[in-house]
Design a protein around this motif. Structure first.
Motif, short mmCIF file in Angstrom:
data_model
loop_
_atom_site.label_atom_id
_atom_site.label_comp_id
_atom_site.label_asym_id
_atom_site.label_seq_id
_atom_site.Cartn_x
_atom_site.Cartn_y
_atom_site.Cartn_z
N PRO A 1 8.30 6.47 -11.53
CA PRO A 1 7.85 6.01 -12.62
C PRO A 1 8.10 4.35 -12.44
CG PRO A 1 9.77 7.25 -13.51
CD PRO A 1 9.41 7.69 -11.98
N ASP A 2 9.28 4.18 -11.79
CA ASP A 2 9.65 2.87 -11.78
C ASP A 2 8.63 2.17 -10.94
OD1 ASP A 2 11.80 3.38 -13.18
OD2 ASP A 2 13.29 3.30 -11.71
N LEU A 3 8.14 2.84 -10.07
CA LEU A 3 6.85 1.82 -9.33
C LEU A 3 5.49 1.74 -9.70
CD1 LEU A 3 7.54 3.71 -5.96
CD2 LEU A 3 8.43 1.71 -6.41
N VAL B 1 12.95 -3.49 -0.46
CA VAL B 1 12.09 -4.68 -0.78
C VAL B 1 10.76 -4.23 -0.43
CG1 VAL B 1 11.61 -6.95 0.10
CG2 VAL B 1 13.80 -6.24 0.21
N THR B 2 9.86 -4.57 -1.32
CA THR B 2 8.27 -4.53 -1.06
C THR B 2 7.64 -5.87 -0.62
OG1 THR B 2 8.03 -2.56 -2.73
CG2 THR B 2 6.06 -3.97 -2.16
N ASN B 3 6.93 -5.94 0.79
CA ASN B 3 6.69 -7.13 1.14
C ASN B 3 5.41 -6.86 2.35
OD1 ASN B 3 6.53 -9.74 2.24
ND2 ASN B 3 8.78 -10.17 2.35
N SER C 1 0.80 -1.09 0.20
CA SER C 1 0.17 -0.15 -0.05
C SER C 1 1.08 1.10 -0.06
CB SER C 1 -0.91 0.04 1.31
OG SER C 1 -0.13 0.15 2.46
N PHE C 2 2.02 1.36 0.62
CA PHE C 2 2.70 2.38 0.78
C PHE C 2 3.62 2.62 -0.71
CE2 PHE C 2 6.68 4.63 2.30
CZ PHE C 2 6.07 5.87 2.89
N ARG C 3 3.93 1.51 -1.30
CA ARG C 3 4.61 1.35 -2.51
C ARG C 3 3.63 2.19 -3.54
NH1 ARG C 3 4.18 0.20 -6.98
NH2 ARG C 3 1.91 -0.59 -6.53
#
Length: 299
Positions: free
Chosen positions: A202-204, A219-221, A184-186
């Motif tokens: 933009p990479d996200l 790291v997205t987790n 959600s934060f990403r």
């Protein structure tokens, strides 16, 4: 064949290596911090601190004493277990089929161990029960780590929250080696645009989760926000101020009799066998001032 399989065994060394390579790919902490062997009976890590600055001394001047502290952090491994019932046809299958089943089981076990490491060290809970664990105590990031909280009346942008968290860690003279954040934060970062309407990150876009942002390992987790936690992201010096490790001997049991999962159903009575894997993992936050947790404003 059945007699051999019914005895306690261990994953072979190649399978163990593969298993924990997969753990590293699924765990934020394993990705941000290299694994260090942890003694089965636990071990102490000593944190040496010198809080005073160096003293300028004039010729024939008086020297004073600087403060020194040596504080131990104890790392004690805890047992993780995962077991499952399968048809007893497993015992009579070809060796190739048995190996295929065990490899699939080890893949699943690796993912559960990876998630468990994060969940226990981030939140201090038993992953399955989702309740606070006395075995973990205060050895987790939700206890004693600097909290940067979103302001409900005047919300800050996601990158402003990250900057504030980084500043808090750097004020304690630690570097920032890693960032782990909830999906959600990403997503909130991905939505940010500049004054011309162009995406700042933009990479996200479209769910992408790069392994590095602005030179920081990322790291997205969803383990960060596990069990409806208010945590959105954690930043800090994972390289120097966090340690984790496991026992490379991972017991694997094929149990053909009894009720090993306490379900009230006898294995023989239901033509089943039970596969159980166990491992021991230990971790320690060497200095909680080396980290900051970003939390939502929700109560």
């Amino acid at each position: 064949m059945a007699d051999i399989l019914s005895k306690g065994a261990k994953f072979d060394p190649v399978l163990v290596t593969e298993l924990f390579d997969k753990v590293k790919g699924k765990s934020s902490l394993a990705a941000l911090c290299d694994q260090t062997p942890i003694a089965f009976n636990g071990q102490k890590e000593y944190i040496f601190t010198m809080d005073d600055e160096a003293d300028l001394v004039a010729e024939n001047g008086k020297k004073t004493r600087g403060s020194v502290a040596l504080n131990p952090v104890t790392i004690v491994p805890v047992k993780l277990e995962y077991g499952s019932r399968i048809s007893d046809e497993f015992l009579y299958a070809s060796e190739e089929t048995q190996i295929d089943i065990l490899r699939n089981f080890s893949d699943g076990f690796a993912k559960k161990v990876a998630r468990a490491l994060d969940i226990m060290a981030f939140h201090g809970v038993n992953p399955r029960a989702k309740t606070a664990s006395t075995l973990i105590g205060t050895n987790h990031f939700d206890n004693g780590v600097t909290v940067i909280k979103q302001d409900s009346t005047s919300p800050k942008t996601p990158d402003a929250l990250i900057e504030e968290a980084i500043a808090a860690v750097q004020d304690n003279e630690y570097d920032i080696s890693g960032l782990t954040m909830a999906p959600s934060f990403r997503s909130d970062l991905a939505k940010m645009v500049d004054t011309s309407g162009r995406k700042i990150y933009p990479d996200l876009a479209w769910g992408n989760a790069p392994t590095s942002m602005n030179g920081i390992q990322t790291v997205t987790n969803n383990t960060v926000s596990f069990n409806s936690s208010k945590d959105l992201a954690i930043v800090g010096d994972f390289a120097r101020a966090f340690k984790w490790g496991y026992s490379k001997e991972i017991p694997l049991s094929i149990i053909p009799y009894g009720d090993p999962d306490n379900s009230g159903q006898d294995l023989k009575g239901y033509n089943q066998v039970y596969i159980r894997a166990e491992t021991y993992i230990g971790w320690g936050i060497l200095d909680k001032s080396a980290f900051a947790v970003i939390q939502s404003a929700a109560e």
